[in-house]
Write a protein that holds these residues in place. Structure first.
Motif, mmCIF file in Angstrom:
data_model
loop_
_atom_site.group_PDB
_atom_site.id
_atom_site.type_symbol
_atom_site.label_atom_id
_atom_site.label_comp_id
_atom_site.label_asym_id
_atom_site.label_seq_id
_atom_site.Cartn_x
_atom_site.Cartn_y
_atom_site.Cartn_z
ATOM 1 N N GLU A 74 0.849 -1.194 0.000
ATOM 2 C CA GLU A 74 0.000 0.000 0.000
ATOM 3 C C GLU A 74 0.881 1.239 0.000
ATOM 4 O O GLU A 74 1.829 1.325 0.772
ATOM 5 C CB GLU A 74 -0.914 0.003 1.221
ATOM 6 C CG GLU A 74 -1.881 -1.159 1.222
ATOM 7 C CD GLU A 74 -2.822 -1.149 2.404
ATOM 8 O OE1 GLU A 74 -2.487 -0.560 3.447
ATOM 9 O OE2 GLU A 74 -3.900 -1.741 2.285
ATOM 10 N N GLU A 75 0.541 2.186 -0.866
ATOM 11 C CA GLU A 75 1.290 3.440 -0.941
ATOM 12 C C GLU A 75 0.429 4.564 -0.391
ATOM 13 O O GLU A 75 -0.768 4.652 -0.683
ATOM 14 C CB GLU A 75 1.689 3.747 -2.378
ATOM 15 C CG GLU A 75 2.593 4.956 -2.465
ATOM 16 C CD GLU A 75 3.216 5.142 -3.840
ATOM 17 O OE1 GLU A 75 3.788 6.216 -4.060
ATOM 18 O OE2 GLU A 75 3.111 4.224 -4.676
ATOM 19 N N TYR A 76 1.045 5.413 0.427
ATOM 20 C CA TYR A 76 0.334 6.507 1.099
ATOM 21 C C TYR A 76 1.020 7.839 0.830
ATOM 22 O O TYR A 76 2.223 7.899 0.610
ATOM 23 C CB TYR A 76 0.345 6.289 2.622
ATOM 24 C CG TYR A 76 -0.439 5.100 3.073
ATOM 25 C CD1 TYR A 76 -1.766 5.220 3.473
ATOM 26 C CD2 TYR A 76 0.141 3.839 3.122
ATOM 27 C CE1 TYR A 76 -2.492 4.120 3.899
ATOM 28 C CE2 TYR A 76 -0.567 2.734 3.547
ATOM 29 C CZ TYR A 76 -1.881 2.888 3.936
ATOM 30 O OH TYR A 76 -2.596 1.793 4.359
ATOM 31 N N GLU A 77 0.211 8.911 0.866
ATOM 32 C CA GLU A 77 0.684 10.300 0.838
ATOM 33 C C GLU A 77 0.247 10.971 2.126
ATOM 34 O O GLU A 77 -0.848 10.713 2.626
ATOM 35 C CB GLU A 77 0.018 11.082 -0.293
ATOM 36 C CG GLU A 77 0.652 10.966 -1.603
ATOM 37 C CD GLU A 77 -0.031 11.878 -2.622
ATOM 38 O OE1 GLU A 77 0.491 11.918 -3.723
ATOM 39 O OE2 GLU A 77 -1.070 12.513 -2.327
ATOM 40 N N CYS A 89 -4.248 6.622 1.598
ATOM 41 C CA CYS A 89 -3.861 5.562 0.669
ATOM 42 C C CYS A 89 -4.100 6.033 -0.762
ATOM 43 O O CYS A 89 -5.191 6.496 -1.103
ATOM 44 C CB CYS A 89 -4.653 4.287 0.952
ATOM 45 S SG CYS A 89 -4.099 2.889 -0.039
ATOM 46 N N VAL A 90 -3.064 5.930 -1.607
ATOM 47 C CA VAL A 90 -3.178 6.357 -2.998
ATOM 48 C C VAL A 90 -3.005 5.199 -3.979
ATOM 49 O O VAL A 90 -3.104 5.395 -5.183
ATOM 50 C CB VAL A 90 -2.172 7.495 -3.323
ATOM 51 C CG1 VAL A 90 -2.519 8.739 -2.530
ATOM 52 C CG2 VAL A 90 -0.742 7.055 -3.079
ATOM 53 N N GLY A 91 -2.751 3.994 -3.458
ATOM 54 C CA GLY A 91 -2.620 2.841 -4.344
ATOM 55 C C GLY A 91 -2.309 1.586 -3.552
ATOM 56 O O GLY A 91 -1.763 1.641 -2.452
ATOM 57 N N ARG A 92 -2.710 0.447 -4.125
ATOM 58 C CA ARG A 92 -2.408 -0.831 -3.475
ATOM 59 C C ARG A 92 -2.381 -1.939 -4.507
ATOM 60 O O ARG A 92 -2.996 -1.835 -5.567
ATOM 61 C CB ARG A 92 -3.405 -1.139 -2.372
ATOM 62 C CG ARG A 92 -4.834 -1.254 -2.812
ATOM 63 C CD ARG A 92 -5.763 -1.700 -1.690
ATOM 64 N NE ARG A 92 -5.540 -0.962 -0.482
ATOM 65 C CZ ARG A 92 -6.434 -0.213 0.136
ATOM 66 N NH1 ARG A 92 -7.646 -0.104 -0.349
ATOM 67 N NH2 ARG A 92 -6.152 0.415 1.233
ATOM 68 N N GLU A 93 -1.618 -2.987 -4.179
ATOM 69 C CA GLU A 93 -1.559 -4.173 -5.021
ATOM 70 C C GLU A 93 -1.074 -5.338 -4.179
ATOM 71 O O GLU A 93 -0.522 -5.154 -3.089
ATOM 72 C CB GLU A 93 -0.630 -3.960 -6.221
ATOM 73 C CG GLU A 93 0.834 -3.845 -5.845
ATOM 74 C CD GLU A 93 1.756 -3.681 -7.047
ATOM 75 O OE1 GLU A 93 1.446 -4.225 -8.117
ATOM 76 O OE2 GLU A 93 2.787 -3.010 -6.895
ATOM 77 N N ILE A 94 -1.268 -6.553 -4.680
ATOM 78 C CA ILE A 94 -0.753 -7.754 -4.045
ATOM 79 C C ILE A 94 0.563 -8.099 -4.739
ATOM 80 O O ILE A 94 0.635 -8.103 -5.970
ATOM 81 C CB ILE A 94 -1.748 -8.917 -4.169
ATOM 82 C CG1 ILE A 94 -3.036 -8.579 -3.431
ATOM 83 C CG2 ILE A 94 -1.141 -10.204 -3.629
ATOM 84 C CD1 ILE A 94 -4.167 -9.552 -3.689
ATOM 85 N N VAL A 95 1.605 -8.368 -3.951
ATOM 86 C CA VAL A 95 2.894 -8.762 -4.513
ATOM 87 C C VAL A 95 3.274 -10.142 -3.981
ATOM 88 O O VAL A 95 2.900 -10.518 -2.867
ATOM 89 C CB VAL A 95 4.000 -7.729 -4.204
ATOM 90 C CG1 VAL A 95 3.694 -6.405 -4.873
ATOM 91 C CG2 VAL A 95 4.197 -7.523 -2.724
ATOM 92 N N ALA A 96 4.008 -10.907 -4.782
ATOM 93 C CA ALA A 96 4.351 -12.283 -4.422
ATOM 94 C C ALA A 96 5.522 -12.351 -3.445
ATOM 95 O O ALA A 96 5.494 -13.118 -2.485
ATOM 96 C CB ALA A 96 4.669 -13.084 -5.678
ATOM 97 N N HIS A 97 6.576 -11.562 -3.679
ATOM 98 C CA HIS A 97 7.785 -11.627 -2.859
ATOM 99 C C HIS A 97 8.299 -10.221 -2.585
ATOM 100 O O HIS A 97 8.158 -9.328 -3.414
ATOM 101 C CB HIS A 97 8.887 -12.414 -3.569
ATOM 102 C CG HIS A 97 8.483 -13.808 -3.917
ATOM 103 N ND1 HIS A 97 8.409 -14.808 -2.988
ATOM 104 C CD2 HIS A 97 8.109 -14.354 -5.089
ATOM 105 C CE1 HIS A 97 8.009 -15.922 -3.577
ATOM 106 N NE2 HIS A 97 7.818 -15.661 -4.860
#
Length: 67
Positions: free
Chosen positions: A35-38, A46-54
């Motif tokens: 999750e990316e925040y400003e 929160c300005v963006g989010r995604e699922i990452v594997a590693h």
């Protein structure tokens, strides 16, 4: 190399614009939520989010890998 499943955040302040941070939170089913925040008006938004594997975090002492 150390295996870790702890949440962690990286914060920075760009030369122009609001402070920012990226948070990596382990998921129960594997992988991480990123999750990316400003920082706006004294609060983190929160300005963006995604699922990452590693995730791996490199430091002067070595690399920590989330598996």
């Amino acid at each position: 190399m150390k295996d870790r499943r702890d949440a962690f955040a990286v914060r920075w302040t760009p030369s122009r614009g609001p402070a920012r941070k990226v948070v990596f939170e382990p998921r129960a089913v594997g992988g991480y939520d990123r999750e990316e925040y400003e920082r706006r008006n004294g609060e983190w938004r929160c300005v963006g989010r995604e699922i990452v594997a590693h995730v791996s975090l490199e430091t002067a002492d070595g690399v920590t890998v989330g598996e």
